[in-house]
Motif scaffolding. Structure first.
Motif, PDB file in Angstrom:
ATOM      1  N   HIS A  18      -4.653   5.024   4.943  1.00 33.48           N
ATOM      2  CA  HIS A  18      -4.442   5.757   3.696  1.00 33.48           C
ATOM      3  C   HIS A  18      -3.021   5.563   3.161  1.00 33.48           C
ATOM      4  O   HIS A  18      -2.425   6.476   2.594  1.00 33.48           O
ATOM      5  CB  HIS A  18      -4.721   7.256   3.886  1.00 33.48           C
ATOM      6  CG  HIS A  18      -6.136   7.552   4.280  1.00 33.48           C
ATOM      7  ND1 HIS A  18      -6.525   8.764   4.817  1.00 33.48           N
ATOM      8  CD2 HIS A  18      -7.263   6.793   4.226  1.00 33.48           C
ATOM      9  CE1 HIS A  18      -7.816   8.738   5.075  1.00 33.48           C
ATOM     10  NE2 HIS A  18      -8.283   7.549   4.726  1.00 33.48           N
ATOM     11  N   GLY A  19      -2.474   4.365   3.385  1.00 37.25           N
ATOM     12  CA  GLY A  19      -1.149   4.061   2.884  1.00 37.25           C
ATOM     13  C   GLY A  19      -0.010   4.621   3.700  1.00 37.25           C
ATOM     14  O   GLY A  19       1.145   4.508   3.306  1.00 37.25           O
ATOM     15  N   LYS A  20      -0.315   5.239   4.840  1.00 37.86           N
ATOM     16  CA  LYS A  20       0.704   5.811   5.714  1.00 37.86           C
ATOM     17  C   LYS A  20       0.775   5.008   7.015  1.00 37.86           C
ATOM     18  O   LYS A  20      -0.219   4.446   7.458  1.00 37.86           O
ATOM     19  CB  LYS A  20       0.386   7.273   6.024  1.00 37.86           C
ATOM     20  CG  LYS A  20       0.282   8.152   4.782  1.00 37.86           C
ATOM     21  CD  LYS A  20      -0.137   9.570   5.142  1.00 37.86           C
ATOM     22  CE  LYS A  20      -0.312  10.430   3.901  1.00 37.86           C
ATOM     23  NZ  LYS A  20      -0.762  11.810   4.246  1.00 37.86           N
ATOM     24  N   GLU A  53       0.790  -1.229   0.000  1.00 35.65           N
ATOM     25  CA  GLU A  53       0.000   0.000   0.000  1.00 35.65           C
ATOM     26  C   GLU A  53       0.823   1.279   0.000  1.00 35.65           C
ATOM     27  O   GLU A  53       0.360   2.321  -0.472  1.00 35.65           O
ATOM     28  CB  GLU A  53      -0.928   0.015   1.216  1.00 35.65           C
ATOM     29  CG  GLU A  53      -2.004  -1.068   1.183  1.00 35.65           C
ATOM     30  CD  GLU A  53      -2.945  -0.894  -0.004  1.00 35.65           C
ATOM     31  OE1 GLU A  53      -3.261   0.262  -0.341  1.00 35.65           O
ATOM     32  OE2 GLU A  53      -3.335  -1.907  -0.595  1.00 35.65           O
ATOM     33  N   SER A  54       2.023   1.253   0.536  1.00 36.16           N
ATOM     34  CA  SER A  54       2.813   2.475   0.610  1.00 36.16           C
ATOM     35  C   SER A  54       3.098   3.061  -0.767  1.00 36.16           C
ATOM     36  O   SER A  54       3.023   4.272  -0.981  1.00 36.16           O
ATOM     37  CB  SER A  54       4.139   2.204   1.347  1.00 36.16           C
ATOM     38  OG  SER A  54       3.892   1.893   2.688  1.00 36.16           O
ATOM     39  N   ASP A  55       3.425   2.191  -1.740  1.00 33.80           N
ATOM     40  CA  ASP A  55       3.661   2.656  -3.102  1.00 33.80           C
ATOM     41  C   ASP A  55       2.341   2.990  -3.804  1.00 33.80           C
ATOM     42  O   ASP A  55       2.247   3.951  -4.568  1.00 33.80           O
ATOM     43  CB  ASP A  55       4.415   1.593  -3.916  1.00 33.80           C
ATOM     44  CG  ASP A  55       5.825   1.396  -3.401  1.00 33.80           C
ATOM     45  OD1 ASP A  55       6.356   2.346  -2.786  1.00 33.80           O
ATOM     46  OD2 ASP A  55       6.383   0.311  -3.606  1.00 33.80           O
ATOM     47  N   ARG A  56       1.323   2.189  -3.521  1.00 36.28           N
ATOM     48  CA  ARG A  56       0.038   2.363  -4.192  1.00 36.28           C
ATOM     49  C   ARG A  56      -0.607   3.700  -3.848  1.00 36.28           C
ATOM     50  O   ARG A  56      -1.214   4.347  -4.705  1.00 36.28           O
ATOM     51  CB  ARG A  56      -0.894   1.218  -3.811  1.00 36.28           C
ATOM     52  CG  ARG A  56      -2.270   1.271  -4.469  1.00 36.28           C
ATOM     53  CD  ARG A  56      -3.026  -0.007  -4.196  1.00 36.28           C
ATOM     54  NE  ARG A  56      -4.361   0.046  -4.736  1.00 36.28           N
ATOM     55  CZ  ARG A  56      -5.422   0.453  -4.058  1.00 36.28           C
ATOM     56  NH1 ARG A  56      -5.277   0.855  -2.789  1.00 36.28           N
ATOM     57  NH2 ARG A  56      -6.622   0.463  -4.594  1.00 36.28           N
ATOM     58  N   VAL A  57      -0.478   4.136  -2.586  1.00 36.75           N
ATOM     59  CA  VAL A  57      -1.140   5.377  -2.190  1.00 36.75           C
ATOM     60  C   VAL A  57      -0.546   6.575  -2.918  1.00 36.75           C
ATOM     61  O   VAL A  57      -1.252   7.510  -3.294  1.00 36.75           O
ATOM     62  CB  VAL A  57      -1.057   5.579  -0.661  1.00 36.75           C
ATOM     63  CG1 VAL A  57       0.365   5.871  -0.212  1.00 36.75           C
ATOM     64  CG2 VAL A  57      -1.977   6.728  -0.228  1.00 36.75           C
TER      65      VAL A  57
END
Length: 243
Positions: free
Chosen positions: A168-170, A47-51
């Motif tokens: 939210h990916g954070k 998710e970190s890259d996706r957000v």
């Protein structure tokens, strides 16, 4: 009450919810009445890259919408300003401010490990604890909400693993702070009436988990900055979208 009893208590009652804003609890992780950690490593990696990618796409789409709007040369029926404002608050599109509450949850001190009958897993804030607080606040009439300063919307979802929170990916660490705009008295009553929050408070007393509620005269909340989880939607045949 023992940890086993605490783990078995279920959330009671049905939220008094109206509007799409109040569907946020359904977007959270599946309701689990036990307090335990969940593996988050693979989720964080994905998710970190996706957000970041979705945020860039959202910005590009907003710019495209603005350009296309300028080319419209027909009269489009306008909605009432009050309706547009309410929808903007529900979707998180507008920053908002008003009175409300701040609720902070924190891990217990390491010294609590010496308390007989408890393990390290009992000393951290879990996903279920945050869910109980958030759901209680929605039920108490929260009009808008942030978690760790991030605007919570109808598509928001979070995951916890130990003392790590993904939203939210954070990635965030405790203390976890939930701020809401609404009637402080109603919000506090809803917290006090929540069985899940009551269970958490028992651990506050037994192992010194952190819990603090503060009434705020003015809460400033940013607009939601992430992309929408909804990919597309269709209006049913015969529906007048401007009525």
């Amino acid at each position: 009450m023992s940890p086993r009893i605490r783990s078995g208590i279920a959330v009671c009652g049905v939220l008094a919810i109206s509007g799409v804003l109040f569907t946020v609890s359904a977007q959270l992780a599946p309701d689990d009445d036990t307090r335990h950690a969940e593996d988050l490593a693979s989720v964080v990696a994905d998710e970190s890259d996706r957000v970041e990618e979705l945020s860039e796409q959202s910005t590009e789409l907003d710019e495209e919408i603005s350009r296309l709007s300028e080319t419209v040369d027909v009269d489009v029926p306008a909605r009432e300003p009050e309706l547009r404002q309410r929808e903007a608050v529900v979707s998180g599109a507008w920053p908002v401010s008003g009175p409300g509450l701040s609720v902070s949850l924190d891990d217990a001190p390491s010294s609590s490990l010496s308390i007989p009958g408890f393990t390290a897993d009992d000393l951290v804030v879990h996903q279920q604890d945050l869910q109980h607080v958030i759901n209680a606040l929605w039920a108490g009439g929260a009009e808008a909400m942030t978690l760790q300063g991030e605007r919570v919307t109808s598509t928001s979802a979070f995951r916890c693993s130990g003392n790590i929170l993904l939203l939210h990916g954070k990635v965030f660490s405790p203390p976890y702070v939930v701020q809401v705009i609404g009637d402080p008295t109603r919000l506090q009553i809803a917290l006090d009436a929540s069985p899940g929050v009551g269970v958490y408070l028992q651990y506050v007393e037994r192992v010194a988990l952190g819990y603090e509620v503060a009434e705020l005269d003015a809460v400033e909340m940013p607009a939601y900055a992430g992309g929408e989880g909804l990919e597309f939607a269709e209006v049913p045949d015969g529906t007048d979208v401007f009525s």
